[in-house]
Design an enzyme around this catalytic site. Structure first.
Site, PDB file in Angstrom:
ATOM      1  N   LYS A 132       0.756  -1.293   0.164  1.00  0.00           N
ATOM      2  CA  LYS A 132      -0.035   0.042   0.038  1.00  0.00           C
ATOM      3  C   LYS A 132       0.826   1.144  -0.079  1.00  0.00           C
ATOM      4  O   LYS A 132       1.744   1.381   0.902  1.00  0.00           O
ATOM      5  CB  LYS A 132      -0.905  -0.062   1.387  1.00  0.00           C
ATOM      6  CG  LYS A 132      -2.157   0.687   1.135  1.00  0.00           C
ATOM      7  CD  LYS A 132      -2.949   0.243   2.583  1.00  0.00           C
ATOM      8  CE  LYS A 132      -4.294   1.086   2.378  1.00  0.00           C
ATOM      9  NZ  LYS A 132      -4.831   0.824   3.647  1.00  0.00           N
TER      10      LYS A 132
HETATM   11  C1  E4P Z   1      -8.231   1.751   3.911  1.00  0.00           C
HETATM   12  O1  E4P Z   1      -7.558   1.318   3.107  1.00  0.00           O
HETATM   13  C2  E4P Z   1      -7.943   2.545   4.995  1.00  0.00           C
HETATM   14  O2  E4P Z   1      -7.055   1.954   5.904  1.00  0.00           O
HETATM   15  C3  E4P Z   1      -9.180   2.959   5.826  1.00  0.00           C
HETATM   16  O3  E4P Z   1     -10.383   2.695   5.065  1.00  0.00           O
HETATM   17  C4  E4P Z   1      -9.177   4.156   6.301  1.00  0.00           C
HETATM   18  O4  E4P Z   1     -10.317   4.463   7.132  1.00  0.00           O
HETATM   19  P1  E4P Z   1     -10.636   5.675   8.029  1.00  0.00           P
HETATM   20  O5  E4P Z   1     -10.958   6.858   7.384  1.00  0.00           O
HETATM   21  O6  E4P Z   1     -11.844   5.275   8.916  1.00  0.00           O
HETATM   22  O7  E4P Z   1      -9.409   5.720   9.161  1.00  0.00           O
END
Ligand code: E4P
Length: 219
Positions: free
Chosen positions: A87
């Site tokens: 990622k």
């Molecule tokens: C996804 O890849 C992210 O880790 C996640 O959805 C972020 O979510 P949040 O905005 O609730 O922290």
């Protein structure tokens, strides 16, 4: 629509994986650090356990912001398991690193996407997935789901194979909207997956069926 779980919590992943509905997992530095603090395990060991539990892409995020560092971190994360997906935040060096990693056959999930243009650049670089954060857009007064619709249209216009992961999901309606749009994947927190099962009429129905059945079983 594929369902990923958005957590690094091993208990949550175990419980959700037993439903055999999970197609993958997304983590991020916040989620992983929370699990490291909760369990006292090392980050790589947490990721290894997740990779053993779920047979699908497991996103692990880099913390470097320059291409060399990202590629180095990606190679190290790649040694944890075959299903690790790297990622990477959408920054210029992240795009450079994405190209290189894709040429090596390594999966990339380009993250922190908040606009259609960012998604377009990630797809051009060959990212396997893009993660637009809809909840965080809603938080600042935008309609997060609008960019999912637009990204899907752009990817269809040009036959990009990059899959769209609807991320930063906050409630079950987000999942419904993602599915209606035809998004490839929704990455969903455990508590939202739990809520997707629930309906008061289901509980009332079960209660009535069991009560009626009890009446005749007493005879
Ligand atoms: C996804 O890849 C992210 O880790 C996640 O959805 C972020 O979510 P949040 O905005 O609730 O922290």
């Amino acid at each position: 629509m594929k369902i990923f779980i958005d957590t690094a919590n091993l208990d949550e992943i175990k419980e959700a994986s037993e439903l055999r509905l999970l197609d993958g997992v997304t983590t991020n530095p916040t989620l992983l650090s929370r699990e490291v603090e909760r369990t006292g395990m090392k980050p790589d060991d947490v990721l290894k356990r997740i990779c053993e539990m779920v047979d699908g892409p497991i996103s692990a995020e880099v913390v470097s912001l320059e291409a060399e560092g990202i590629v180095k971190e990606a190679k190290e994360l790649g040694t944890i398991a075959k299903n690790i997906c790297i990622k990477i935040p959408i920054v210029k060096d992240g795009i450079k690193a994405t190209r290189r990693l894709r040429e090596m056959g390594i999966m990339v999930n380009m993250t922190l996407i908040f606009s259609v243009n960012q998604a377009l650049l990630a797809a051009k670089a060959g990212a396997t997935f893009v993660s637009p954060f809809i909840g965080r857009l809603d938080d600042i007064g935008h309609t997060g789901m609008d960019i999912i619709r637009d990204i899907m249209t752009v990817f269809e216009n040009y036959d990009f194979t990059t899959e769209v992961i609807v991320a930063s999901i906050r409630h079950p309606l987000h999942v419904v909207e993602a599915a209606l749009i035809g998004a490839d994947i929704a990455t969903i927190p455990f508590k939202v997956i739990d809520k997707m099962f629930k309906h008061p009429l289901t509980d009332i129905g079960i209660e009535r069926f069991l009560a009626d059945w009890k009446k005749i079983s007493k005879k």
